[in-house]
Structures are given as structure tokens and as C-alpha cells.
Motif scaffolding. Structure first.
Motif, PDB file in Angstrom:
ATOM      1  N   ALA A  43       0.965  -1.306  -0.009  1.00 34.46           N
ATOM      2  CA  ALA A  43       0.081   0.120   0.044  1.00 34.46           C
ATOM      3  C   ALA A  43       0.937   1.181  -0.052  1.00 34.46           C
ATOM      4  CB  ALA A  43      -0.871  -0.177   1.253  1.00 34.46           C
ATOM      5  N   ILE A  44       1.991   1.266   0.818  1.00 36.72           N
ATOM      6  CA  ILE A  44       2.904   2.504   0.821  1.00 36.72           C
ATOM      7  C   ILE A  44       3.231   2.578  -0.781  1.00 36.72           C
ATOM      8  CG2 ILE A  44       5.229   3.240   1.602  1.00 36.72           C
ATOM      9  CD1 ILE A  44       4.509   1.743   4.262  1.00 36.72           C
ATOM     10  N   GLY A  45       3.978   1.460  -1.096  1.00 33.82           N
ATOM     11  CA  GLY A  45       4.364   1.617  -2.560  1.00 33.82           C
ATOM     12  C   GLY A  45       3.426   2.313  -3.625  1.00 33.82           C
ATOM     13  N   ILE A  46       2.193   2.032  -3.464  1.00 32.68           N
ATOM     14  CA  ILE A  46       1.003   2.620  -4.498  1.00 32.68           C
ATOM     15  C   ILE A  46       0.525   3.893  -4.100  1.00 32.68           C
ATOM     16  CG2 ILE A  46      -1.158   2.278  -5.448  1.00 32.68           C
ATOM     17  CD1 ILE A  46       0.686   0.107  -6.255  1.00 32.68           C
ATOM     18  N   ALA A  47       0.881   4.308  -2.799  1.00 35.84           N
ATOM     19  CA  ALA A  47       0.300   5.280  -2.230  1.00 35.84           C
ATOM     20  C   ALA A  47       1.400   6.569  -2.655  1.00 35.84           C
ATOM     21  CB  ALA A  47       0.014   5.376  -0.828  1.00 35.84           C
ATOM     22  N   THR A  48       2.388   6.258  -2.548  1.00 29.10           N
ATOM     23  CA  THR A  48       3.589   7.276  -2.976  1.00 29.10           C
ATOM     24  C   THR A  48       3.623   7.514  -4.330  1.00 29.10           C
ATOM     25  OG1 THR A  48       5.222   5.431  -3.100  1.00 29.10           O
ATOM     26  CG2 THR A  48       4.958   6.585  -0.945  1.00 29.10           C
ATOM     27  N   ALA A  49       2.766   6.773  -5.121  1.00 27.05           N
ATOM     28  CA  ALA A  49       2.860   6.976  -6.599  1.00 27.05           C
ATOM     29  C   ALA A  49       1.607   7.477  -7.234  1.00 27.05           C
ATOM     30  CB  ALA A  49       3.528   5.632  -7.494  1.00 27.05           C
ATOM     31  N   SER A  50       0.371   7.536  -6.177  1.00 33.46           N
ATOM     32  CA  SER A  50      -0.923   7.872  -6.788  1.00 33.46           C
ATOM     33  C   SER A  50      -1.587   8.882  -5.664  1.00 33.46           C
ATOM     34  CB  SER A  50      -1.682   6.619  -6.570  1.00 33.46           C
ATOM     35  OG  SER A  50      -2.964   6.763  -6.961  1.00 33.46           O
ATOM     36  N   ASP A  51      -2.321   9.671  -6.599  1.00 36.44           N
ATOM     37  CA  ASP A  51      -3.142  10.928  -5.847  1.00 36.44           C
ATOM     38  C   ASP A  51      -4.458  10.375  -5.597  1.00 36.44           C
ATOM     39  OD1 ASP A  51      -0.829  12.368  -5.775  1.00 36.44           O
ATOM     40  OD2 ASP A  51      -1.381  13.196  -7.748  1.00 36.44           O
ATOM     41  N   ARG A  53      -7.336   7.163  -4.358  1.00 37.08           N
ATOM     42  CA  ARG A  53      -7.580   6.190  -3.248  1.00 37.08           C
ATOM     43  C   ARG A  53      -7.743   4.971  -4.023  1.00 37.08           C
ATOM     44  NH1 ARG A  53      -8.727   6.743   2.068  1.00 37.08           N
ATOM     45  NH2 ARG A  53      -9.227   8.928   1.769  1.00 37.08           N
ATOM     46  N   GLU A  54      -8.554   4.766  -4.903  1.00 32.44           N
ATOM     47  CA  GLU A  54      -8.957   3.506  -5.763  1.00 32.44           C
ATOM     48  C   GLU A  54      -7.988   2.593  -6.088  1.00 32.44           C
ATOM     49  OE1 GLU A  54      -9.947   6.587  -6.475  1.00 32.44           O
ATOM     50  OE2 GLU A  54     -12.249   6.380  -5.636  1.00 32.44           O
ATOM     51  N   PRO A  55      -6.878   3.021  -6.834  1.00 27.63           N
ATOM     52  CA  PRO A  55      -5.824   2.087  -6.985  1.00 27.63           C
ATOM     53  C   PRO A  55      -4.877   1.361  -5.910  1.00 27.63           C
ATOM     54  CG  PRO A  55      -4.947   4.031  -7.543  1.00 27.63           C
ATOM     55  CD  PRO A  55      -6.504   4.275  -6.990  1.00 27.63           C
ATOM     56  N   ILE A  56      -5.037   2.324  -4.632  1.00 25.26           N
ATOM     57  CA  ILE A  56      -4.562   1.717  -3.455  1.00 25.26           C
ATOM     58  C   ILE A  56      -5.284   0.722  -2.956  1.00 25.26           C
ATOM     59  CG2 ILE A  56      -3.503   2.309  -1.364  1.00 25.26           C
ATOM     60  CD1 ILE A  56      -3.435   5.276  -2.313  1.00 25.26           C
ATOM     61  N   VAL A  57      -6.657   1.052  -2.758  1.00 25.35           N
ATOM     62  CA  VAL A  57      -7.643  -0.125  -2.305  1.00 25.35           C
ATOM     63  C   VAL A  57      -7.549  -1.346  -3.275  1.00 25.35           C
ATOM     64  CG1 VAL A  57      -9.863  -0.545  -1.728  1.00 25.35           C
ATOM     65  CG2 VAL A  57      -9.109   1.777  -1.215  1.00 25.35           C
ATOM     66  N   LEU A  58      -7.523  -1.200  -4.611  1.00 31.14           N
ATOM     67  CA  LEU A  58      -7.567  -2.326  -5.211  1.00 31.14           C
ATOM     68  C   LEU A  58      -6.373  -3.226  -5.022  1.00 31.14           C
ATOM     69  CD1 LEU A  58      -8.926  -3.816  -7.889  1.00 31.14           C
ATOM     70  CD2 LEU A  58      -7.682  -2.307  -9.217  1.00 31.14           C
ATOM     71  N   ALA A  59      -5.096  -2.799  -4.994  1.00 32.85           N
ATOM     72  CA  ALA A  59      -3.978  -3.506  -4.894  1.00 32.85           C
ATOM     73  C   ALA A  59      -3.916  -4.112  -3.557  1.00 32.85           C
ATOM     74  CB  ALA A  59      -2.730  -2.498  -5.418  1.00 32.85           C
ATOM     75  N   THR A  60      -4.484  -3.281  -2.702  1.00 35.47           N
ATOM     76  CA  THR A  60      -4.317  -4.072  -1.128  1.00 35.47           C
ATOM     77  C   THR A  60      -5.396  -5.033  -0.937  1.00 35.47           C
ATOM     78  OG1 THR A  60      -3.855  -1.876  -0.298  1.00 35.47           O
ATOM     79  CG2 THR A  60      -4.431  -3.428   1.143  1.00 35.47           C
ATOM     80  N   VAL A 182      -1.037  12.290   2.643  1.00 40.62           N
ATOM     81  CA  VAL A 182      -0.184  11.789   3.682  1.00 40.62           C
ATOM     82  C   VAL A 182      -0.160   9.982   4.023  1.00 40.62           C
ATOM     83  CG1 VAL A 182       0.280  13.707   4.715  1.00 40.62           C
ATOM     84  CG2 VAL A 182      -1.731  12.577   5.551  1.00 40.62           C
ATOM     85  N   MET A 183      -0.908   9.100   3.356  1.00 41.87           N
ATOM     86  CA  MET A 183      -1.414   7.784   3.622  1.00 41.87           C
ATOM     87  C   MET A 183      -0.166   7.111   3.988  1.00 41.87           C
ATOM     88  SD  MET A 183      -3.527   5.087   1.689  1.00 41.87           S
ATOM     89  CE  MET A 183      -4.997   6.052   1.539  1.00 41.87           C
ATOM     90  N   GLU A 184       0.991   7.293   3.248  1.00 44.01           N
ATOM     91  CA  GLU A 184       2.119   6.173   3.632  1.00 44.01           C
ATOM     92  C   GLU A 184       2.695   6.442   4.987  1.00 44.01           C
ATOM     93  OE1 GLU A 184       1.976   8.759   1.286  1.00 44.01           O
ATOM     94  OE2 GLU A 184       3.540   9.912   1.194  1.00 44.01           O
ATOM     95  N   ASN A 238       9.569   4.069  -5.482  1.00 46.25           N
ATOM     96  CA  ASN A 238       9.081   4.241  -4.142  1.00 46.25           C
ATOM     97  C   ASN A 238       8.235   3.045  -3.756  1.00 46.25           C
ATOM     98  OD1 ASN A 238      10.370   6.812  -3.937  1.00 46.25           O
ATOM     99  ND2 ASN A 238       8.327   8.014  -4.954  1.00 46.25           N
ATOM    100  N   VAL A 239       8.641   2.281  -2.635  1.00 50.45           N
ATOM    101  CA  VAL A 239       8.088   1.065  -2.091  1.00 50.45           C
ATOM    102  C   VAL A 239       7.805   1.341  -0.611  1.00 50.45           C
ATOM    103  CG1 VAL A 239       8.227  -1.180  -1.649  1.00 50.45           C
ATOM    104  CG2 VAL A 239       9.463  -0.382  -3.797  1.00 50.45           C
TER     105      VAL A 239
END
Length: 239
Positions: A43-51, A53-60, A182-184, A238-239
């Protein structure tokens, strides 16, 4: 009121110990620890590269489902391999007891002698246990296989799968409710908190010391996330 020593019998002497929990507790701690760290890192990896929420939720969520199934399959396969080895050794022991009973008796006596019995006593114990149940004595005292240590693939697989799901659901909750910008940082902080709670629960369940368990699980978890971030930085991601 009876003293504790007066209540101790052959049927309940293990009730005050925790070793009989070691099989499923090991698998549970491994699954929960893996669920927390791997999904937080993902989730941190996706969050640092995305503005968004949807792709972060999907990946998680995808990582949670895939990880839980992978943990169950991996634990079942690995523990089954241990079970196969135990069964093969027991079959080998049965053949040895048929082909060379005298040598096996001497081996058993030497094992007891090494554990502290006098030579005559060790032979007497070996003879009596052999007369009672030779295979049980050799499996337990020569191979070191007993009811407590015996591998249980289904139990281990279910414990790992359930624990990974619960552990992985915790960073998913952070992903669902933390501010995206600031999710990461939220994930870093809550991951340490989740790992500390896991250390407390595992120590309480296993009857060990809480500070040692908490330190071990949080330090190794932090190192794992730090190394993941370092690898991502070195490769320009960024991971």
C-alpha cells in the motif's frame, strides 16, 4: 482449598504449559506478521505514486486475497513435507525393529544412558518400554516425534490463512480511512502499532515475555519495511 501441586495429575499436567500451542501459534504469528508487513509495504508503494484512493484499495485487496491463499497453500505444502518425512522415518523404524531388534534395544538403552540414567537402569527402562510398545518408544525417544511436536498440515494452513487475512485487513482499514496525501506516513505509524499489538498477543498466548516479543517483532518488521523502501529507492521506485 487444595494446593496447586495436589491438583496436578497425569491427565492435566500440561494444562499450565503452552508448548502444545506451538504448532498453530507459530503459523498464526507468521501469517499475521506477513499480512501486516507485506500489505503495508504494498500500500505504501502504491500510495507514494498515486493521488487517488481507488488504485491503492484495489492493490491492497488483491494482495490480501492472493496472500491469504498463498499462505494457506505454502503452509500446507511445507508442513505436509514434514509429515511425509516423519511417516517415512516411522516406516523405516518399523523395518529396523523387525530386522535387528537387539541392536535397536541397545540403541534405546544408550539414549537413556546419555540422558543421565545408569547403564543398568537405562537397559532396564529400554527393555520395559520395548515390551510395552517398542515402536512408540523408538518414535518418541529415538526420532523425537511426539503428539506435541507432530506436524499438522491442515491446522497450520488454516491458522496461516486466517491470521494473514486478519493481519492484512489492518493496513486495509488504514487505506480506506487515512488521508490519501499523507497515507504512507499513516501506514508506517500504524504498521508499527499493529506489530506491537501482535507481539503482545503472541507473547500472552504463548506464555512468554511481552517486552522481548514486542521488540523482536517490531524491529524485524521495521527492518523489512526499511529494506523494501531502500530497494525501491535504488531501483528508482518508491516502495
Amino acid at each position: 482449598m487444595k494446593k496447586k501441586s495436589e491438583l496436578l495429575t497425569i491427565d492435566n499436567y500440561l494444562d499450565n504449559h503452552f508448548i502444545h500451542r506451538s504448532n498453530w501459534l507459530r503459523a498464526t504469528v507468521l501469517g499475521a506478521n506477513d499480512g501486516i508487513i507485506s500489505l503495508s509495504s504494498l500500500a505504501i508503494g502504491i500510495a507514494t505514486a498515486s493521488d487517488s484512493r481507488e488504485p491503492i484499495v484495489l492493490a491492497t485487496v488483491a494482495g490480501l486475497v492472493a496472500g491469504a491463499l498463498s499462505m494457506a497453500a505454502g503452509e500446507y505444502v511445507s508442513v505436509s513435507s514434514q509429515t511425509d518425512t516423519e511417516k517415512a522415518d516411522i516406516e523405516r523404524e518399523i523395518e529396523e525393529l523387525k530386522e535387528m531388534p537387539e541392536q535397536e534395544l541397545n540403541i534405546l538403552a544408550q539414549i537413556y544412558e546419555k540422558r543421565g540414567l545408569k547403564k543398568e537402569t537405562a537397559m532396564q527402562v529400554a527393555m520395559e518400554l520395548t515390551e510395552h510398545n517398542a515402536l512408540d518408544a523408538h518414535v518418541r525417544d529415538e526420532l523425537g516425534i511426539n503428539e506435541v511436536s507432530q506436524a499438522k498440515p491442515i491446522q497450520a494452513a488454516m491458522a496461516s490463512c486466517g491470521a494473514f487475512s486478519i493481519g492484512g485487513a489492518l493496513p486495509l482499514l488504514v487505506v480506506l480511512f487515512a488521508p490519501v496525501q499523507v497515507m504512507e506516513y499513516w501506514l508506517y505509524g500504524f504498521t508499527i502499532l499493529f506489530l506491537a499489538i501482535l507481539g503482545i498477543i503472541s507473547a500472552r498466548t504463548g506464555g512468554s515475555k511481552v517486552p522481548k516479543a514486542v521488540m523482536r517483532i517490531t524491529i524485524w518488521g521495521t527492518l523489512a519495511m526499511g529494506l523494501s523502501a531502500l530497494v525501491g529507492y535504488l531501483f528508482g521506485v518508491n516502495v
